[in-house]
Design a protein around this motif. Structure first.
Motif, PDB file in Angstrom:
ATOM      1  N   VAL A 253      27.522 -10.428  17.292  1.00 50.73           N
ATOM      2  CA  VAL A 253      27.535 -11.524  18.255  1.00 50.73           C
ATOM      3  C   VAL A 253      27.547 -12.864  17.507  1.00 50.73           C
ATOM      4  O   VAL A 253      28.355 -13.752  17.799  1.00 50.73           O
ATOM      5  CB  VAL A 253      26.317 -11.442  19.192  1.00 50.73           C
ATOM      6  N   ALA A 254      26.668 -12.995  16.505  1.00 46.94           N
ATOM      7  CA  ALA A 254      26.591 -14.232  15.727  1.00 46.94           C
ATOM      8  C   ALA A 254      27.924 -14.530  15.051  1.00 46.94           C
ATOM      9  O   ALA A 254      28.439 -15.657  15.104  1.00 46.94           O
ATOM     10  CB  ALA A 254      25.477 -14.125  14.688  1.00 46.94           C
ATOM     11  N   LEU A 255      28.503 -13.511  14.436  1.00 40.86           N
ATOM     12  CA  LEU A 255      29.775 -13.695  13.741  1.00 40.86           C
ATOM     13  C   LEU A 255      30.881 -14.105  14.703  1.00 40.86           C
ATOM     14  O   LEU A 255      31.678 -14.994  14.414  1.00 40.86           O
ATOM     15  CB  LEU A 255      30.182 -12.404  13.014  1.00 40.86           C
ATOM     16  N   SER A 256      30.907 -13.461  15.864  1.00 45.40           N
ATOM     17  CA  SER A 256      31.995 -13.772  16.792  1.00 45.40           C
ATOM     18  C   SER A 256      31.864 -15.195  17.339  1.00 45.40           C
ATOM     19  O   SER A 256      32.865 -15.859  17.582  1.00 45.40           O
ATOM     20  CB  SER A 256      32.049 -12.756  17.926  1.00 45.40           C
ATOM     21  N   LEU A 257      30.629 -15.667  17.504  1.00 49.38           N
ATOM     22  CA  LEU A 257      30.457 -17.049  17.953  1.00 49.38           C
ATOM     23  C   LEU A 257      30.878 -18.028  16.861  1.00 49.38           C
ATOM     24  O   LEU A 257      31.520 -19.039  17.125  1.00 49.38           O
ATOM     25  CB  LEU A 257      29.019 -17.298  18.372  1.00 49.38           C
ATOM     26  N   ALA A 258      30.524 -17.684  15.609  1.00 52.08           N
ATOM     27  CA  ALA A 258      30.902 -18.546  14.497  1.00 52.08           C
ATOM     28  C   ALA A 258      32.422 -18.602  14.352  1.00 52.08           C
ATOM     29  O   ALA A 258      32.997 -19.636  14.026  1.00 52.08           O
ATOM     30  CB  ALA A 258      30.269 -18.040  13.208  1.00 52.08           C
ATOM     31  N   LEU A 259      33.087 -17.478  14.589  1.00 48.92           N
ATOM     32  CA  LEU A 259      34.539 -17.404  14.414  1.00 48.92           C
ATOM     33  C   LEU A 259      35.280 -17.676  15.721  1.00 48.92           C
ATOM     34  O   LEU A 259      36.500 -17.561  15.778  1.00 48.92           O
ATOM     35  CB  LEU A 259      34.940 -16.033  13.878  1.00 48.92           C
ATOM     36  N   SER A 260      34.529 -17.978  16.773  1.00 51.42           N
ATOM     37  CA  SER A 260      35.103 -18.214  18.105  1.00 51.42           C
ATOM     38  C   SER A 260      36.011 -17.075  18.576  1.00 51.42           C
ATOM     39  O   SER A 260      37.106 -17.306  19.063  1.00 51.42           O
ATOM     40  CB  SER A 260      35.906 -19.522  18.176  1.00 51.42           C
ATOM     41  N   THR A 261      35.582 -15.869  18.347  1.00 52.48           N
ATOM     42  CA  THR A 261      36.315 -14.743  18.937  1.00 52.48           C
ATOM     43  C   THR A 261      35.465 -14.185  20.083  1.00 52.48           C
ATOM     44  O   THR A 261      34.356 -14.655  20.318  1.00 52.48           O
ATOM     45  CB  THR A 261      36.570 -13.622  17.909  1.00 52.48           C
ATOM     46  N   SER A 262      35.990 -13.161  20.755  1.00 55.07           N
ATOM     47  CA  SER A 262      35.229 -12.642  21.882  1.00 55.07           C
ATOM     48  C   SER A 262      33.991 -11.897  21.379  1.00 55.07           C
ATOM     49  O   SER A 262      34.019 -11.235  20.331  1.00 55.07           O
ATOM     50  CB  SER A 262      36.105 -11.724  22.738  1.00 55.07           C
ATOM     51  N   VAL A 263      32.911 -12.055  22.131  1.00 56.16           N
ATOM     52  CA  VAL A 263      31.648 -11.423  21.750  1.00 56.16           C
ATOM     53  C   VAL A 263      31.797  -9.909  21.727  1.00 56.16           C
ATOM     54  O   VAL A 263      31.267  -9.221  20.847  1.00 56.16           O
ATOM     55  CB  VAL A 263      30.534 -11.851  22.733  1.00 56.16           C
TER      56      VAL A 263
ATOM     57  N   ALA B 282      34.478  -8.153  21.008  1.00 53.49           N
ATOM     58  CA  ALA B 282      35.185  -7.722  19.803  1.00 53.49           C
ATOM     59  C   ALA B 282      34.266  -7.770  18.582  1.00 53.49           C
ATOM     60  O   ALA B 282      34.243  -6.837  17.772  1.00 53.49           O
ATOM     61  CB  ALA B 282      36.416  -8.601  19.585  1.00 53.49           C
ATOM     62  N   GLY B 283      33.483  -8.873  18.474  1.00 57.92           N
ATOM     63  CA  GLY B 283      32.584  -9.019  17.331  1.00 57.92           C
ATOM     64  C   GLY B 283      31.531  -7.919  17.306  1.00 57.92           C
ATOM     65  O   GLY B 283      31.295  -7.280  16.275  1.00 57.92           O
ATOM     66  N   ALA B 284      30.910  -7.697  18.476  1.00 53.89           N
ATOM     67  CA  ALA B 284      29.868  -6.678  18.558  1.00 53.89           C
ATOM     68  C   ALA B 284      30.440  -5.304  18.239  1.00 53.89           C
ATOM     69  O   ALA B 284      29.838  -4.512  17.504  1.00 53.89           O
ATOM     70  CB  ALA B 284      29.234  -6.690  19.947  1.00 53.89           C
ATOM     71  N   LEU B 285      31.639  -5.029  18.776  1.00 60.11           N
ATOM     72  CA  LEU B 285      32.274  -3.726  18.546  1.00 60.11           C
ATOM     73  C   LEU B 285      32.561  -3.518  17.066  1.00 60.11           C
ATOM     74  O   LEU B 285      32.247  -2.471  16.493  1.00 60.11           O
ATOM     75  CB  LEU B 285      33.566  -3.617  19.357  1.00 60.11           C
ATOM     76  N   ALA B 286      33.126  -4.565  16.433  1.00 52.84           N
ATOM     77  CA  ALA B 286      33.511  -4.439  15.018  1.00 52.84           C
ATOM     78  C   ALA B 286      32.294  -4.172  14.141  1.00 52.84           C
ATOM     79  O   ALA B 286      32.294  -3.247  13.316  1.00 52.84           O
ATOM     80  CB  ALA B 286      34.239  -5.697  14.562  1.00 52.84           C
ATOM     81  N   VAL B 287      31.235  -4.967  14.324  1.00 44.93           N
ATOM     82  CA  VAL B 287      30.070  -4.804  13.457  1.00 44.93           C
ATOM     83  C   VAL B 287      29.326  -3.500  13.777  1.00 44.93           C
ATOM     84  O   VAL B 287      28.865  -2.791  12.867  1.00 44.93           O
ATOM     85  CB  VAL B 287      29.131  -6.020  13.536  1.00 44.93           C
ATOM     86  N   ALA B 288      29.242  -3.153  15.069  1.00 48.12           N
ATOM     87  CA  ALA B 288      28.585  -1.893  15.434  1.00 48.12           C
ATOM     88  C   ALA B 288      29.325  -0.711  14.814  1.00 48.12           C
ATOM     89  O   ALA B 288      28.716   0.221  14.278  1.00 48.12           O
ATOM     90  CB  ALA B 288      28.539  -1.743  16.955  1.00 48.12           C
ATOM     91  N   LEU B 289      30.653  -0.782  14.851  1.00 43.81           N
ATOM     92  CA  LEU B 289      31.459   0.295  14.283  1.00 43.81           C
ATOM     93  C   LEU B 289      31.282   0.361  12.768  1.00 43.81           C
ATOM     94  O   LEU B 289      31.117   1.443  12.194  1.00 43.81           O
ATOM     95  CB  LEU B 289      32.933   0.057  14.638  1.00 43.81           C
ATOM     96  N   ALA B 290      31.274  -0.809  12.134  1.00 40.73           N
ATOM     97  CA  ALA B 290      31.086  -0.852  10.674  1.00 40.73           C
ATOM     98  C   ALA B 290      29.737  -0.234  10.312  1.00 40.73           C
ATOM     99  O   ALA B 290      29.631   0.569   9.372  1.00 40.73           O
ATOM    100  CB  ALA B 290      31.171  -2.291  10.174  1.00 40.73           C
TER     101      ALA B 290
END
Lengths: 255, 263
Positions: free
Chosen positions: B47-57, B59-67
């Motif tokens: 969530v933090a990363l996606s806000l910093a990069l202005s992408t959808s929350v 997508a950010g949550a999914l990417a990091v959770a998957l990683a």
């Protein structure tokens, strides 16, 4: 004489597990209809050998060949079913493929587990559980039945009964049997060939050849002598008149 | 109809509850609760990363959770005790996530909404994301049901039947990451695992087969979502935690009643 059909062939197979060599340069084969038993001390790679044959551990080197379309029925050494998993015997037998009701009933009957189909797996006794595992393994009429210490946790009469059942299944289906067993007298009286394993193949051949091999004696020591003597009596009795057969296949070497 | 926030919230809760039920059963059977926690806590970092990069929350949550889920899957069986490994990863992911959030300048982030969920703020596009994710997870679980179940029972049995347990584990990992990403809006990162585990555990005494358990878990999960929302509306309590409370009451009821009903 027709040459026997090779079901599984291992050549020069080496398996490493977590940094140590579990099996080293193992040559092995099993033919149609044969009963082969693997013996060896704890940690000698018996289970690893079976797992390599079913494809559950990858060899580091060497080759593993299955006959085309080989059907394997596998009974694992331990199957701990979590109590959070509700599972009837019927559902267990239908994993991963569904089978028709008569097929299920027949397999249960052949494995000596009639009448258990509605029971929960976790509510079975040790002997019943092993029979249900056996029933699952024979559902698809396997060419090769692989059993890893099938009598673990059974008492003497229970394990004797289970061995009789396995023998009956083998007669009915004509499957080859590959099993790991600690019960040397059973092994010795019922097997066509014995493989004595200790990380490598110490010796192999007909039971009486293996029993006499110094490598085998070194591993099992004098503790088994009594059991062997007992078996020998049996063995002469049952296999009377076929002395040449065993010598043909007898072959002991130090690997 | 979708203009009513209560209806949107109910539909969102329904979607997540139904997708989480069969997956939650596997989490229970395979004793992966901590694994779920690690994945969910990592989502805060996402969530933090996606806000910093202005992408959808999402997508950010999914990417990091998957990683995170893939990291844990890879590291398992490599010499670390699993619970230690997960304990390290779950809490450090959460801590790194919370610290990263503090670096975000100029963005006012309502951290509570991601830790505990904000189901009443679900809008129409959230609903679309939640239902797509839920449908995807449900289809994935149904498609792989039988091999997954076999692999859960015993990896060697799976191998002997020509099933690769590693591959099935990957399917679960992927499903878990998607559920985490869609559920973070509903119950928040801290309570996602509750939504996976409690309905499944509550369904256990009612079931004789894995399928019955998954189905009952879906019904219980959906009931907890609807009931919890209703209660939170009546008593003005936070929605996510109220849904989880409702689910645990249902768990207590089935657990206690199973002791008195002979089976």
């Amino acid at each position: 004489m027709q040459s026997p059909m090779r079901l599984v062939t291992l050549e020069n197979l080496t398996v490493r597990l977590g940094g140590h060599t579990a099996l080293s340069e193992v040559d092995f084969h099993i033919d149609k209809g044969e009963i082969v038993t693997v013996v060896g001390p704890n940690g000698s790679g018996k289970t690893t050998l079976l797992k390599a044959i079913i494809g559950a551990v990858k060899p580091r080197s060497g080759t593993l060949k299955h006959a085309d379309g080989l059907r394997i029925g596998y009974v694992p050494q331990r199957l701990a079913i979590d109590t959070t998993l509700p599972l009837t015997v019927r559902r267990f037998l239908c994993l991963p493929h569904r089978h028709a009701e008569p097929t299920l009933q027949e397999a249960l009957k052949n494995a000596g587990a009639d009448g258990l189909i509605e029971r929960q797996m976790t509510a079975l006794s040790g002997g019943q559980f092993q029979r249900v595992l056996l029933a699952r393994a024979i559902l698809e009429k396997p060419d090769l039945l692989i059993l890893d210490e099938p009598t673990t946790g059974l008492d003497q009469p229970g394990s004797a009964a289970l061995y009789r059942q396995i023998e009956k299944v083998r007669r009915d289906l004509g499957s080859a049997v590959l099993m790991v067993s600690h019960e040397l007298h059973v092994v010795m009286s019922a097997s066509d060939r014995v493989i004595c394993l200790n990380g490598h193949v110490c010796c192999h051949g007909a039971p009486e050849i293996v029993a006499d091999a110094p490598e085998y004696r070194a591993l099992f020591g004098s503790g088994t002598q009594g059991a062997l003597a007992l078996y020998r009596h049996d063995h002469d009795h049952h296999h009377h008149g076929h002395p040449a057969h065993s010598h043909e296949h007898g072959d002991c070497d130090h690997a | 109809m979708l203009d009513d926030f209560m209806i949107r919230a109910t539909l969102a809760g329904f979607g997540v509850a139904i997708a989480a039920a069969p997956l939650g059963c596997f989490v229970v059977w395979r004793r992966m609760a901590y694994f779920g926690d690690a994945t969910a806590h990592a989502a805060i970092l996402g969530v933090a990363l996606s806000l910093a990069l202005s992408t959808s929350v999402f997508a950010g949550a999914l990417a990091v959770a998957l990683a995170m889920a893939l990291t844990v899957s890879t590291l398992s069986g490599r010499g670390f005790a699993m619970d230690t490994l997960l304990g390290v990863l779950a809490h450090s992911a959460l801590a790194f996530g919370l610290v990263s959030v503090s670096f975000l300048q100029g963005i006012r982030l309502d951290l509570d909404a991601y830790l505990f969920g904000d189901i009443l703020a679900v809008n129409k596009s959230d609903l679309a994301v939640i239902w797509s994710g839920a449908a995807l997870v449900l289809l994935l679980t149904l498609w792989r049901w039988s091999p997954l179940l076999t692999a859960t029972l015993n990896p060697d049995l799976a191998h002997a039947s020509g099933i690769d347990p590693k591959r099935e584990q990957l399917v679960l990992t992927l499903g878990l990451a998607i559920v985490v990403a869609v559920a973070i809006k509903i119950v928040g990162a801290l309570l996602i695992v509750a939504l996976l585990i409690i309905p499944a555990a509550a369904a256990r005494p009612l079931a004789r087969t894995p399928e019955q358990m998954a189905f009952s878990a879906a019904v219980i999960g959906a009931a907890a979502a609807v009931g919890g929302l209703r209660l939170s509306f009546l008593f003005d309590t936070p929605s996510g935690p109220t849904i989880v409370c409702t689910a645990s009451v249902l768990f207590a009821i089935t657990a206690v009643s199973s002791r008195f009903i002979p089976r």
